[in-house]
Design a protein around this motif. Sequence first.
Motif, PDB file in Angstrom:
ATOM      1  N   GLY A 176      24.756 -71.442   0.946  1.00 56.39           N
ATOM      2  CA  GLY A 176      24.885 -71.143   2.378  1.00 56.39           C
ATOM      3  C   GLY A 176      23.580 -70.602   2.905  1.00 56.39           C
ATOM      4  O   GLY A 176      22.754 -71.319   3.467  1.00 56.39           O
ATOM      5  N   CYS A 177      23.368 -69.304   2.702  1.00 60.30           N
ATOM      6  CA  CYS A 177      22.173 -68.643   3.247  1.00 60.30           C
ATOM      7  C   CYS A 177      21.020 -68.585   2.250  1.00 60.30           C
ATOM      8  O   CYS A 177      19.858 -68.520   2.645  1.00 60.30           O
ATOM      9  CB  CYS A 177      22.540 -67.228   3.656  1.00 60.30           C
ATOM     10  SG  CYS A 177      23.067 -66.225   2.239  1.00 60.30           S
ATOM     11  N   GLY A 178      21.351 -68.552   0.968  1.00 58.98           N
ATOM     12  CA  GLY A 178      20.311 -68.445  -0.058  1.00 58.98           C
ATOM     13  C   GLY A 178      19.700 -67.062  -0.165  1.00 58.98           C
ATOM     14  O   GLY A 178      18.727 -66.866  -0.882  1.00 58.98           O
ATOM     15  N   CYS A 199      26.089 -64.463   2.733  1.00 58.48           N
ATOM     16  CA  CYS A 199      27.209 -65.260   3.261  1.00 58.48           C
ATOM     17  C   CYS A 199      28.368 -65.442   2.281  1.00 58.48           C
ATOM     18  O   CYS A 199      29.462 -65.829   2.686  1.00 58.48           O
ATOM     19  CB  CYS A 199      26.730 -66.631   3.726  1.00 58.48           C
ATOM     20  SG  CYS A 199      26.470 -67.810   2.379  1.00 58.48           S
ATOM     21  N   GLY A 200      28.152 -65.206   1.000  1.00 58.31           N
ATOM     22  CA  GLY A 200      29.237 -65.270   0.021  1.00 58.31           C
ATOM     23  C   GLY A 200      29.599 -66.666  -0.471  1.00 58.31           C
ATOM     24  O   GLY A 200      30.444 -66.812  -1.361  1.00 58.31           O
ATOM     25  N   CYS A 251      28.225 -68.674  -2.373  1.00 58.77           N
ATOM     26  CA  CYS A 251      27.805 -69.003  -3.749  1.00 58.77           C
ATOM     27  C   CYS A 251      28.475 -68.115  -4.793  1.00 58.77           C
ATOM     28  O   CYS A 251      27.995 -68.031  -5.921  1.00 58.77           O
ATOM     29  CB  CYS A 251      26.296 -68.838  -3.846  1.00 58.77           C
ATOM     30  SG  CYS A 251      25.820 -67.111  -3.567  1.00 58.77           S
ATOM     31  N   CYS A 287      23.156 -67.225  -5.660  1.00 59.72           N
ATOM     32  CA  CYS A 287      21.882 -67.589  -5.010  1.00 59.72           C
ATOM     33  C   CYS A 287      20.795 -66.555  -5.231  1.00 59.72           C
ATOM     34  O   CYS A 287      19.619 -66.865  -5.106  1.00 59.72           O
ATOM     35  CB  CYS A 287      22.084 -67.836  -3.515  1.00 59.72           C
ATOM     36  SG  CYS A 287      22.379 -66.338  -2.540  1.00 59.72           S
TER      37      CYS A 287
HETATM   38  S1  FES Z   1      24.326 -68.678  -0.485  1.00 63.22           S
HETATM   39 FE1  FES Z   1      24.788 -67.094   0.919  1.00 63.22          FE
HETATM   40  S2  FES Z   1      25.190 -65.386  -0.370  1.00 63.22           S
HETATM   41 FE2  FES Z   1      24.512 -66.936  -1.694  1.00 63.22          FE
END
Ligand code: FES
Length: 156
Positions: free
Chosen positions: A40-42, A46-47, A49, A61
């Motif tokens: 998601g955010c890397g 965002c949770g 992963c 991530c």
């Molecule tokens: S991709 Fe968003 S918290 Fe890991």
Amino acid sequence: MDIKITLTVNGKTATVTTDPERPLLDVLREDLHLTGTKYGCGEGVCGACTVFLDGEPTLACITPAAKADKKTIATIEGLAQGDQLHPVQAAFLAEQAMQCGYCTPGMIMTTMALLKKNPKPSDDDIVQALDGHLCRCCGYPKILAAVRRAAESAKR
Ligand code: FES
Ligand code: FES
């Protein structure tokens, strides 16, 4: 310099040669082809992963591959038994708690961790547990209903 890491993912042992600082998420998705865990955010906000690393919910991530060496990992792919969905997966499906479904694997992994620690969560407990998860489709009311349903079904 690349290193060799050995990890047990969903009960199967795998050895991967990788940069030790590479995100565990990339190892899972690119090397082991377990694409159920989402990028998601890397950057840990965002949770999407979320996996279990030695039983603890972990953001793949921002977890370096080297940290997973000799560890046990559970991903969304390991939950169903053949055609039989895990009760938490079944609850999300029954409540239609997804639109695009991108956040769903992470939500389910954290729900499992919540129900293990707290089998009868209040709505506040659920909201707090899922606080680190974003749903870009804003499906939060149905996600809440799915977690309630999963908790109910675990009581039976
Ligand atoms: S991709 Fe968003 S918290 Fe890991
Ligand atoms: S269902 Fe689309 S991000 Fe949550």
